[in-house]
Design a protein around this motif. Structure first.
Motif, PDB file in Angstrom:
ATOM      1  N   GLU A  31       8.958 -13.486   1.645  1.00  0.00           N
ATOM      2  CA  GLU A  31       9.414 -12.647   0.547  1.00  0.00           C
ATOM      3  C   GLU A  31      10.935 -12.595   0.498  1.00  0.00           C
ATOM      4  OE1 GLU A  31       7.760  -8.397  -0.886  1.00  0.00           O
ATOM      5  OE2 GLU A  31       6.632  -9.718   0.394  1.00  0.00           O
ATOM      6  N   ILE A  52      16.000  -8.029  10.211  1.00  0.00           N
ATOM      7  CA  ILE A  52      14.926  -7.053  10.114  1.00  0.00           C
ATOM      8  C   ILE A  52      15.210  -5.998   9.053  1.00  0.00           C
ATOM      9  CG2 ILE A  52      14.072  -7.432  12.431  1.00  0.00           C
ATOM     10  CD1 ILE A  52      15.692  -5.110  13.395  1.00  0.00           C
ATOM     11  N   THR A  53      16.216  -6.237   8.251  1.00  0.00           N
ATOM     12  CA  THR A  53      16.528  -5.293   7.180  1.00  0.00           C
ATOM     13  C   THR A  53      15.987  -5.818   5.856  1.00  0.00           C
ATOM     14  OG1 THR A  53      18.598  -6.440   6.981  1.00  0.00           O
ATOM     15  CG2 THR A  53      18.626  -4.393   8.227  1.00  0.00           C
ATOM     16  N   ARG A  54      16.004  -4.988   4.849  1.00  0.00           N
ATOM     17  CA  ARG A  54      15.460  -5.391   3.566  1.00  0.00           C
ATOM     18  C   ARG A  54      16.523  -5.900   2.593  1.00  0.00           C
ATOM     19  NH1 ARG A  54      10.519  -4.158   0.432  1.00  0.00           N
ATOM     20  NH2 ARG A  54       9.053  -3.232   1.875  1.00  0.00           N
ATOM     21  N   PRO A  69       8.793  -6.498   9.818  1.00  0.00           N
ATOM     22  CA  PRO A  69       9.704  -5.354  10.025  1.00  0.00           C
ATOM     23  C   PRO A  69       9.986  -4.578   8.741  1.00  0.00           C
ATOM     24  CG  PRO A  69      10.823  -7.435  10.567  1.00  0.00           C
ATOM     25  CD  PRO A  69       9.395  -7.759  10.301  1.00  0.00           C
ATOM     26  N   GLN A  70      10.183  -5.292   7.644  1.00  0.00           N
ATOM     27  CA  GLN A  70      10.486  -4.604   6.389  1.00  0.00           C
ATOM     28  C   GLN A  70       9.272  -3.841   5.864  1.00  0.00           C
ATOM     29  OE1 GLN A  70      11.355  -7.836   6.983  1.00  0.00           O
ATOM     30  NE2 GLN A  70      13.546  -8.027   6.645  1.00  0.00           N
ATOM     31  N   ALA A  71       8.064  -4.312   6.214  1.00  0.00           N
ATOM     32  CA  ALA A  71       6.850  -3.603   5.789  1.00  0.00           C
ATOM     33  C   ALA A  71       6.717  -2.283   6.549  1.00  0.00           C
ATOM     34  CB  ALA A  71       5.626  -4.481   6.025  1.00  0.00           C
ATOM     35  N   ASP A  99       9.176  -0.707   7.813  1.00  0.00           N
ATOM     36  CA  ASP A  99      10.266   0.113   7.255  1.00  0.00           C
ATOM     37  C   ASP A  99       9.809   0.855   6.006  1.00  0.00           C
ATOM     38  OD1 ASP A  99      12.386  -0.082   8.902  1.00  0.00           O
ATOM     39  OD2 ASP A  99      13.532  -1.512   7.684  1.00  0.00           O
ATOM     40  N   GLY A 100       9.095   0.114   5.165  1.00  0.00           N
ATOM     41  CA  GLY A 100       8.572   0.691   3.924  1.00  0.00           C
ATOM     42  C   GLY A 100       7.635   1.858   4.205  1.00  0.00           C
ATOM     43  N   ARG A 109       4.197   6.992   5.324  1.00  0.00           N
ATOM     44  CA  ARG A 109       2.780   6.586   5.393  1.00  0.00           C
ATOM     45  C   ARG A 109       2.431   6.056   6.779  1.00  0.00           C
ATOM     46  NH1 ARG A 109       3.829   3.840  -0.353  1.00  0.00           N
ATOM     47  NH2 ARG A 109       3.109   5.521  -1.694  1.00  0.00           N
ATOM     48  N   TRP A 166      14.030 -11.489  -2.133  1.00  0.00           N
ATOM     49  CA  TRP A 166      15.141 -10.575  -1.805  1.00  0.00           C
ATOM     50  C   TRP A 166      16.470 -11.292  -1.971  1.00  0.00           C
ATOM     51  CZ3 TRP A 166      12.572  -9.207   3.497  1.00  0.00           C
ATOM     52  CH2 TRP A 166      11.438  -8.408   3.265  1.00  0.00           C
ATOM     53  N   VAL A 197       1.509   0.492  -3.650  1.00  0.00           N
ATOM     54  CA  VAL A 197       0.781   1.275  -2.652  1.00  0.00           C
ATOM     55  C   VAL A 197       0.358   2.624  -3.248  1.00  0.00           C
ATOM     56  CG1 VAL A 197       0.899   2.388  -0.391  1.00  0.00           C
ATOM     57  CG2 VAL A 197       1.986   0.168  -0.732  1.00  0.00           C
ATOM     58  N   THR A 235       5.637  -9.812   2.269  1.00  0.00           N
ATOM     59  CA  THR A 235       5.887  -8.606   3.050  1.00  0.00           C
ATOM     60  C   THR A 235       5.478  -7.323   2.324  1.00  0.00           C
ATOM     61  OG1 THR A 235       7.594  -9.686   4.333  1.00  0.00           O
ATOM     62  CG2 THR A 235       7.679  -7.304   4.290  1.00  0.00           C
ATOM     63  N   SER A 236       5.636  -7.262   0.995  1.00  0.00           N
ATOM     64  CA  SER A 236       5.182  -6.003   0.363  1.00  0.00           C
ATOM     65  C   SER A 236       3.670  -5.890   0.387  1.00  0.00           C
ATOM     66  CB  SER A 236       5.701  -5.781  -1.050  1.00  0.00           C
ATOM     67  OG  SER A 236       6.140  -6.900  -1.654  1.00  0.00           O
ATOM     68  N   GLU A 278       2.819  -4.501   3.721  1.00  0.00           N
ATOM     69  CA  GLU A 278       2.946  -3.042   3.683  1.00  0.00           C
ATOM     70  C   GLU A 278       1.734  -2.416   2.984  1.00  0.00           C
ATOM     71  OE1 GLU A 278       6.673  -1.686   2.040  1.00  0.00           O
ATOM     72  OE2 GLU A 278       5.864   0.307   1.624  1.00  0.00           O
ATOM     73  N   HIS A 279       1.295  -3.048   1.914  1.00  0.00           N
ATOM     74  CA  HIS A 279       0.152  -2.535   1.167  1.00  0.00           C
ATOM     75  C   HIS A 279      -1.113  -2.514   2.023  1.00  0.00           C
ATOM     76  CE1 HIS A 279      -2.821  -2.129  -2.035  1.00  0.00           C
ATOM     77  NE2 HIS A 279      -1.841  -1.685  -2.797  1.00  0.00           N
ATOM     78  N   ALA A 295      -0.943   0.128   4.765  1.00  0.00           N
ATOM     79  CA  ALA A 295      -1.118   1.495   4.256  1.00  0.00           C
ATOM     80  C   ALA A 295      -2.522   1.759   3.729  1.00  0.00           C
ATOM     81  CB  ALA A 295      -0.092   1.777   3.163  1.00  0.00           C
ATOM     82  N   LYS A 352       6.138  -7.950  -7.424  1.00  0.00           N
ATOM     83  CA  LYS A 352       6.131  -6.711  -6.657  1.00  0.00           C
ATOM     84  C   LYS A 352       7.524  -6.131  -6.463  1.00  0.00           C
ATOM     85  CE  LYS A 352       2.086  -8.239  -4.364  1.00  0.00           C
ATOM     86  NZ  LYS A 352       1.179  -7.430  -5.172  1.00  0.00           N
ATOM     87  N   GLN A 353       8.535  -7.023  -6.421  1.00  0.00           N
ATOM     88  CA  GLN A 353       9.897  -6.558  -6.160  1.00  0.00           C
ATOM     89  C   GLN A 353      10.658  -6.235  -7.440  1.00  0.00           C
ATOM     90  OE1 GLN A 353      11.046  -6.065  -3.126  1.00  0.00           O
ATOM     91  NE2 GLN A 353       9.144  -6.835  -2.240  1.00  0.00           N
TER      92      GLN A 353
END
Ligand code: SF4
Lengths: 466, 195
Positions: free
Chosen positions: B78, B33-35, A38-40, A42-43, A49, B82, B170, A146-147, A150-151, A154, B107-108
């Motif tokens: 991840e 589902i939030t970051r 979900p967070q990906a 969101d990103g 993108r 966070w 990205v 998760t990032s 997203e990567h 995308a 990454k973060q």
């Protein structure tokens, strides 16, 4: 110098390589589930993108889904929100999804292979550490955060630094009653939970070659528990036979072209590994864990070790803490440990062969008084196949619960949980504190040991039933 | 992502090895589902114990976590990163990190500083004796200073550059979108599709 299997797959996926930068690797298959995505998504939305290749992306619902009453809305509001977010995101971004109730739904690492989507020489990623499972096909498959999800969504690529390679050679033949799960538990106990760190493990040798695809997946699945990013097994006729004819397998001329490429995917004789471990299969026996990490294992016939059995100070401390958490006394015969709940399932051992192995042990027996057994197929297809073979009847007649597909008690995000202090024998892959429910105590076992344990109510091997 | 050059803050000594991500944040919290907003889940099982180090008032407001070897093993979640960041940690110091956790951290923007175990031991002692010791972590010179102690740490060169520049992955990759398209044109026809 020749190349290892992992190096060949890597080489064939490098999109871009530049000095001082990680290689940009192309990703052939991206599997998605409700927890880490979900967070990906969101990103992606935040930055406007799109998903670059929805046709190389597949979503399924597994971690949160209930295994009872699946025709009703998911009762837990948070689980429901996560599953709904996945459905909404897949619709918005055009990603194919197998939802609860679909015949293809199941644990992401069971679904990919059974569709024939997982093939040799591919790069496979998923926001889940047990993506290493797919390495059983000679794919380079690993979990991502998760990032990175997203990567990949995308760009269909990932910037990565090459891994080191480790050969784990299992020579000889396994004694009767010893399975793939016992091999991998013994390997992790030998090299430790950090032993594979930074490596791609390649499992080789006669005992590995002799395994079915299911057995190979069990081994590769738990590579991550040895700290490795991925595990691989070179494809061979067993692999090709498993894939041929499946929904997404190549057909006709494509099949021939694919197989001739797949046949090149093995470690060259003159290739060099950064590390090597050799194990003699004939010395192995049914293996279980006694502690709170998968490296704290021992043969079923052994006694629970004590802190004094370890030389390393941090291992001593870890053993002490684990014994306290597990409420075990050093020196207790492992076979005397009483089990409350037996869990058969997960992406480690929730495939048809695992269900068959357990059913064969269980047939004609009853689950012991005071013990419950939960059987959770890894996917709807596994469930249907098992029912067509009558395995569900064997389980139900023995007094076990026959459930719908999902991750279930492997990580207890759905209602299937241990209660505090409850002790399980589980065919899953993690015995961490609270993994199967807060305060729950987990012993990792093979499907055959799980079934025998259910019958006797204490940790047991099938041989103990005679 | 914010640029990271030097960070100074107080520290927490976490005397534990093999701290897996299930301990950092239990599976329960993965349902969100939030970051953001994961600080309540950080070490939530251990925080029920009033003696747990994060419950000790002298370590309130700390932003540097000093942990034993094999920090961040297990699940790739991840959320572990966070949770640490939402709680206020900017740096984790350990003598061994799990790969995925370390990758996620980079990454973060959470710095994972790798040092020898004897540096960890010295830091633990220093912080336990003087909880208000300021720990300075300098990414430019790769040094940690705390009280009388100075030590160098290891960090991946590329991660270091990205942290110092505050760059998003990205965006960096999409600079090469033509190369990706070209690669796609050469993929064999037998590769499977999901739809
Ligand atoms: S079965 Fe367990 S290990 Fe496998 S994907 Fe599900 S939660 Fe993860």
């Amino acid at each position: 110098m020749g190349l290892t299997l992992a190096e060949k797959v890597w080489r064939d996926h490098v999109v871009r390589s530049a000095d001082g930068e990680p290689d940009l690797l192309y990703i052939d298959l991206h599997l998605v589930h409700e927890v880490t995505s979900p967070q990906a998504f969101d990103g992606l939305r935040d930055s406007g993108r799109k998903v670059r290749r929805p046709d190389l992306t597949l979503a399924t619902e597994d971690h949160n889904v209930p295994t009872l009453n699946i025709d009703q809305p998911i009762a837990d509001p948070i689980s429901a929100a996560q599953v709904n977010a996945l459905r909404k995101n897949c619709e918005e971004f055009g990603v194919p999804i197998y939802s609860l109730g679909n015949a293809e739904q199941g644990i992401v690492h069971v679904v990919g292979p059974q569709l024939g989507l997982t093939q040799p020489g591919m790069t496979v990623v998923c926001g889940d550490s047990h993506t290493s499972t797919h390495g059983a096909f000679g794919a380079l498959a690993f979990g991502i955060g998760t990032s990175e999800v997203e990567h990949v969504l995308a760009t269909q690529t990932l910037p990565l630094k090459p891994f080191k390679t480790m050969a784990i050679t299992v020579n000889g033949t396994l004694p009767a009653g010893v399975t793939a799960k016992d091999i991998i538990l013994a390997i992790i106990t030998k090299i430790g939970t950090g032993g594979g760190q930074g490596y791609v493990l390649e499992y080789r040798g006669e005992a590995i070659r002799a395994l079915s695809m299911e057995g190979r997946m069990t081994i590769c699945n738990m590579s991550i528990e040895a700290g490795a990013r991925a595990g691989m097994i070179a494809p061979d006729q067993t692999t090709f036979d498993y894939i041929e004819g499946r929904d997404r397998a190549p057909k006709g001329a494509d099949w021939d072209a694919a197989v001739s490429y797949w046949k090149t995917l093995h470690t060259d004789d003159d290739a060099r590994f950064d590390a090597e471990v050799v194990i003699d299969a004939s010395t192995l026996s049914p293996f279980v864990t006694w502690g709170t990490n998968p490296g704290q294992g021992a043969p079923l016939t052994a006694n629970v070790p004590g802190p004094d059995d370890f030389e390393d100070a941090s291992e001593k401390l870890a053993a002490e803490k684990a014994l306290a958490y597990m409420d075990l006394q050093a020196g207790t015969p492992i076979k005397n440990i009483k089990i409350d709940t037996v869990f058969l399932g997960s992406c480690t051992n929730g495939r048809i062969e695992d269900l068959r192995a357990a059913a064969a042990v269980l047939k004609g027996h009853k689950v012991a008084e005071g013990t419950r057994m939960l059987v959770v197929p890894g996917s709807v297809r596994v469930r249907l196949e098992a029912m067509a073979e009558g395995l569900d009847k064997v389980f139900v007649e023995a007094g076990a619960e026959w459930r719908e597909a999902g991750c279930s008690m492997c990580l207890a995000m759905n209602p299937d949980k241990l209660t505090p202090g409850e002790r399980s024998a589980s065919t899953s892959n993690r015995n961490f504190e609270g993994r199967q429910g807060p305060g729950g105590r987990t012993h990792l076992v093979s499907p055959a040991v799980a079934a025998a344990t259910a019958v006797r109510g204490t940790l047991s091997s099938p041989a103990d039933l005679n | 992502m914010d640029k990271f050059t030097v960070h100074t803050g107080t520290a927490v000594p976490l005397r534990a090895s093999n701290v897996d991500t299930d301990q950092i944040i239990p599976a329960e919290y993965l349902k969100r589902i939030t970051r953001h907003g994961f600080e309540d889940g950080l070490f939530s099982a251990w925080r029920k114990n009033p003696d747990f180090v994060l419950n000790q008032p002298q370590f309130d407001g700390a932003s540097v976590l000093i942990a034993g070897p094999d920090f961040g093993t297990g699940s790739s979640r991840e959320h572990a990163v966070w949770a640490l960041m939402d709680y206020g940690f900017k740096v984790v110091i350990s003598s061994r990190f799990a790969d995925i956790f370390r990758g996620n951290s980079g990454k973060q923007g959470l710095l994972t500083a790798l040092v020898d175990q004897d540096v960890v031991d010295q830091l633990w002692k220093e912080i336990e004796n003087h909880p208000d010791t300021k720990v300075t972590v300098d990414l430019e010179s790769r040094t940690i200073t705390a009280g009388g102690l100075t030590a160098t740490f290891d960090v991946d060169e590329y991660v270091r550059w990205r942290l110092m520049e505050g760059l998003d992955d990205v965006g960096l990759t999409l600079k090469h979108v033509d190369t990706i398209t070209e690669f796609e044109g050469k993929r064999p026809a037998y590769k499977p599709a999901t739809a």
